[in-house]
Write a protein that holds these residues in place. Structure first.
Motif, PDB file in Angstrom:
ATOM      1  N   GLU A 113       0.839  -1.187   0.000  1.00  0.00           N
ATOM      2  CA  GLU A 113       0.000   0.000   0.000  1.00  0.00           C
ATOM      3  C   GLU A 113       0.879   1.245   0.000  1.00  0.00           C
ATOM      4  O   GLU A 113       2.090   1.173   0.168  1.00  0.00           O
ATOM      5  CB  GLU A 113      -0.918  -0.016   1.228  1.00  0.00           C
ATOM      6  N   SER A 114       0.247   2.381  -0.190  1.00  0.00           N
ATOM      7  CA  SER A 114       0.999   3.628  -0.167  1.00  0.00           C
ATOM      8  C   SER A 114       1.618   3.842   1.206  1.00  0.00           C
ATOM      9  O   SER A 114       1.033   3.491   2.232  1.00  0.00           O
ATOM     10  CB  SER A 114       0.077   4.810  -0.494  1.00  0.00           C
ATOM     11  N   GLY A 115       2.821   4.412   1.211  1.00  0.00           N
ATOM     12  CA  GLY A 115       3.497   4.646   2.473  1.00  0.00           C
ATOM     13  C   GLY A 115       4.950   4.235   2.391  1.00  0.00           C
ATOM     14  O   GLY A 115       5.484   3.986   1.321  1.00  0.00           O
ATOM     15  N   ILE A 116       5.582   4.136   3.532  1.00  0.00           N
ATOM     16  CA  ILE A 116       7.007   3.817   3.602  1.00  0.00           C
ATOM     17  C   ILE A 116       7.172   2.348   3.937  1.00  0.00           C
ATOM     18  O   ILE A 116       6.574   1.843   4.881  1.00  0.00           O
ATOM     19  CB  ILE A 116       7.713   4.675   4.661  1.00  0.00           C
ATOM     20  N   ALA A 117       8.002   1.660   3.142  1.00  0.00           N
ATOM     21  CA  ALA A 117       8.325   0.264   3.426  1.00  0.00           C
ATOM     22  C   ALA A 117       9.622   0.218   4.222  1.00  0.00           C
ATOM     23  O   ALA A 117      10.640   0.767   3.807  1.00  0.00           O
ATOM     24  CB  ALA A 117       8.472  -0.510   2.120  1.00  0.00           C
ATOM     25  N   VAL A 119      20.879 -20.360  -0.910  1.00  0.00           N
ATOM     26  CA  VAL A 119      19.811 -20.083  -1.868  1.00  0.00           C
ATOM     27  C   VAL A 119      18.692 -19.340  -1.147  1.00  0.00           C
ATOM     28  O   VAL A 119      18.135 -19.847  -0.162  1.00  0.00           O
ATOM     29  CB  VAL A 119      19.261 -21.375  -2.500  1.00  0.00           C
ATOM     30  N   TYR A 120      18.369 -18.148  -1.617  1.00  0.00           N
ATOM     31  CA  TYR A 120      17.277 -17.353  -1.061  1.00  0.00           C
ATOM     32  C   TYR A 120      16.131 -17.339  -2.070  1.00  0.00           C
ATOM     33  O   TYR A 120      16.345 -17.067  -3.251  1.00  0.00           O
ATOM     34  CB  TYR A 120      17.728 -15.928  -0.765  1.00  0.00           C
ATOM     35  N   THR A 121      14.926 -17.635  -1.587  1.00  0.00           N
ATOM     36  CA  THR A 121      13.743 -17.620  -2.452  1.00  0.00           C
ATOM     37  C   THR A 121      12.956 -16.347  -2.186  1.00  0.00           C
ATOM     38  O   THR A 121      12.559 -16.082  -1.048  1.00  0.00           O
ATOM     39  CB  THR A 121      12.855 -18.848  -2.189  1.00  0.00           C
ATOM     40  N   LEU A 122      12.732 -15.556  -3.239  1.00  0.00           N
ATOM     41  CA  LEU A 122      12.068 -14.256  -3.103  1.00  0.00           C
ATOM     42  C   LEU A 122      10.694 -14.306  -3.759  1.00  0.00           C
ATOM     43  O   LEU A 122      10.554 -14.788  -4.892  1.00  0.00           O
ATOM     44  CB  LEU A 122      12.895 -13.149  -3.765  1.00  0.00           C
ATOM     45  N   ASN A 123       9.704 -13.807  -3.043  1.00  0.00           N
ATOM     46  CA  ASN A 123       8.363 -13.645  -3.593  1.00  0.00           C
ATOM     47  C   ASN A 123       8.178 -12.166  -3.926  1.00  0.00           C
ATOM     48  O   ASN A 123       7.931 -11.343  -3.047  1.00  0.00           O
ATOM     49  CB  ASN A 123       7.312 -14.104  -2.581  1.00  0.00           C
ATOM     50  N   LEU A 124       8.304 -11.831  -5.198  1.00  0.00           N
ATOM     51  CA  LEU A 124       8.233 -10.425  -5.607  1.00  0.00           C
ATOM     52  C   LEU A 124       6.809  -9.903  -5.631  1.00  0.00           C
ATOM     53  O   LEU A 124       6.592  -8.715  -5.882  1.00  0.00           O
ATOM     54  CB  LEU A 124       8.888 -10.246  -6.982  1.00  0.00           C
ATOM     55  N   VAL A 165       9.312  -8.879   0.622  1.00  0.00           N
ATOM     56  CA  VAL A 165      10.565  -9.135  -0.089  1.00  0.00           C
ATOM     57  C   VAL A 165      11.632  -8.119   0.315  1.00  0.00           C
ATOM     58  O   VAL A 165      12.835  -8.404   0.255  1.00  0.00           O
ATOM     59  CB  VAL A 165      10.324  -9.090  -1.621  1.00  0.00           C
ATOM     60  N   PHE A 166      11.219  -6.932   0.773  1.00  0.00           N
ATOM     61  CA  PHE A 166      12.181  -5.907   1.182  1.00  0.00           C
ATOM     62  C   PHE A 166      13.045  -6.369   2.354  1.00  0.00           C
ATOM     63  O   PHE A 166      14.141  -5.848   2.565  1.00  0.00           O
ATOM     64  CB  PHE A 166      11.461  -4.614   1.568  1.00  0.00           C
ATOM     65  N   ASN A 167      12.540  -7.314   3.130  1.00  0.00           N
ATOM     66  CA  ASN A 167      13.264  -7.782   4.310  1.00  0.00           C
ATOM     67  C   ASN A 167      14.033  -9.076   4.064  1.00  0.00           C
ATOM     68  O   ASN A 167      14.608  -9.644   4.997  1.00  0.00           O
ATOM     69  CB  ASN A 167      12.289  -7.981   5.477  1.00  0.00           C
ATOM     70  N   PHE A 196      18.911  -7.094  -1.436  1.00  0.00           N
ATOM     71  CA  PHE A 196      20.102  -6.426  -1.942  1.00  0.00           C
ATOM     72  C   PHE A 196      21.043  -7.492  -2.504  1.00  0.00           C
ATOM     73  O   PHE A 196      21.447  -8.416  -1.797  1.00  0.00           O
ATOM     74  CB  PHE A 196      20.817  -5.647  -0.832  1.00  0.00           C
ATOM     75  N   LEU A 197      21.388  -7.365  -3.770  1.00  0.00           N
ATOM     76  CA  LEU A 197      22.277  -8.329  -4.400  1.00  0.00           C
ATOM     77  C   LEU A 197      23.727  -8.015  -4.042  1.00  0.00           C
ATOM     78  O   LEU A 197      24.089  -6.854  -3.840  1.00  0.00           O
ATOM     79  CB  LEU A 197      22.096  -8.301  -5.918  1.00  0.00           C
TER      80      LEU A 197
END
Length: 261
Positions: free
Chosen positions: A30-34, A194-199, A204-206, A211-212
């Motif tokens: 949603e709108s706002g700061i992640a 191995v990290y699995t990311l759900n975009l 996903v920010f955490n 960060f690659l």
């Protein structure tokens, strides 16, 4: 007949929603700061990294001894034509720096190493402090799988998020799984994490893979549609597509003529 029409519209709407749900990023954002738990990202030096280290000051002769020069090709003369030699971090995380010898650099950020070298240089300069600049020259990531332009990409500012990496590869194809992106990362001991990311999810920010890091491998897995289509050749795919269009047209014709009656 009305029931048939409603059923057709319901199926069409359901398929459309499913497709959007499969390809849209950050659907619950949603709108706002992640909030990103890692804070401001700083790359850490690893074994086999290639470092560029320059020392610049108002005392050229004093700083020149810390700037190793590459051997010149035969026939070339002059300091201006020479380039600085880079430093390869060995398996133990060390480099051999002029005058000071072996320095342990693994796990440090470039800023931390700049401060460490500056402190060592301080006693050897009578005027203003020299400026030490360090860069990781091999900050590259490999992006593979269902992206439009797979390949190796470089970050000039030593910071790259998963979204920025995918942008360099011209984004995923429509067949890429947004909720199952793999980031492969080797640790200092040589193990691959191995990290699995759900975009699709703002969490996903955490993720540690958001960060690659240098030499990461990003793999975008194909979805079921791609897997199914791979079972058929180009000719079979064309026939199936043509048949699907004909069935759709026939369904529309039956619906239209049924309504007019």
């Amino acid at each position: 007949m009305k029931k048939l029409i409603y059923l057709f519209l319901f199926i069409t709407f359901s398929v459309s929603c499913t497709q959007v749900r499969d390809i849209a990023y950050l659907q619950n954002a949603e709108s706002g700061i992640a909030n990103i738990n890692q804070g401001v990202f700083d790359a850490r030096i690893k074994s086999k990294d290639i470092l560029s280290i320059t020392v610049v000051s108002s005392e050229p002769e004093a700083s020149r001894r810390y700037n190793l020069l590459m051997p010149q090709p035969q026939g070339m003369v002059g300091y201006a034509n020479q380039t600085l030699q880079n430093f390869l971090v060995d398996n133990d995380g060390n480099i051999d720096f002029p005058v000071f010898g072996t320095l342990s650099v693994k796990g440090l950020t470039t800023k931390e190493l700049e401060e460490q070298i500056s402190a060592k240089l301080a006693p050897f300069f009578t005027g203003e402090m020299p400026v030490v600049t360090i860069r990781i020259l091999n900050f590259t990531v490999n992006i593979l799988g269902e992206v439009n332009r797979p390949g190796k990409y470089e970050s000039v500012n030593e910071q790259l998020t998963i979204f920025e990496g995918l942008a360099l590869a011209n984004d995923m194809t429509i067949y890429g799984k947004r909720n199952n992106v793999k980031v492969l990362r080797a640790d200092p001991e040589g193990n691959v994490n191995v990290y699995t990311l759900n975009l699709n999810d703002r969490n996903v920010f955490n993720s540690p893979g958001y960060f690659l890091e240098q030499n990461d491998v990003v793999y975008v897995e194909p979805n079921q549609s791609r897997a199914n289509s791979s079972k058929y050749g180009a000719a079979e795919t064309h026939r199936i597509s043509t048949l699907s269009v004909l069935i759709s047209l026939a369904t529309m014709a039956v619906t239209i003529f049924g309504i007019t009656r």
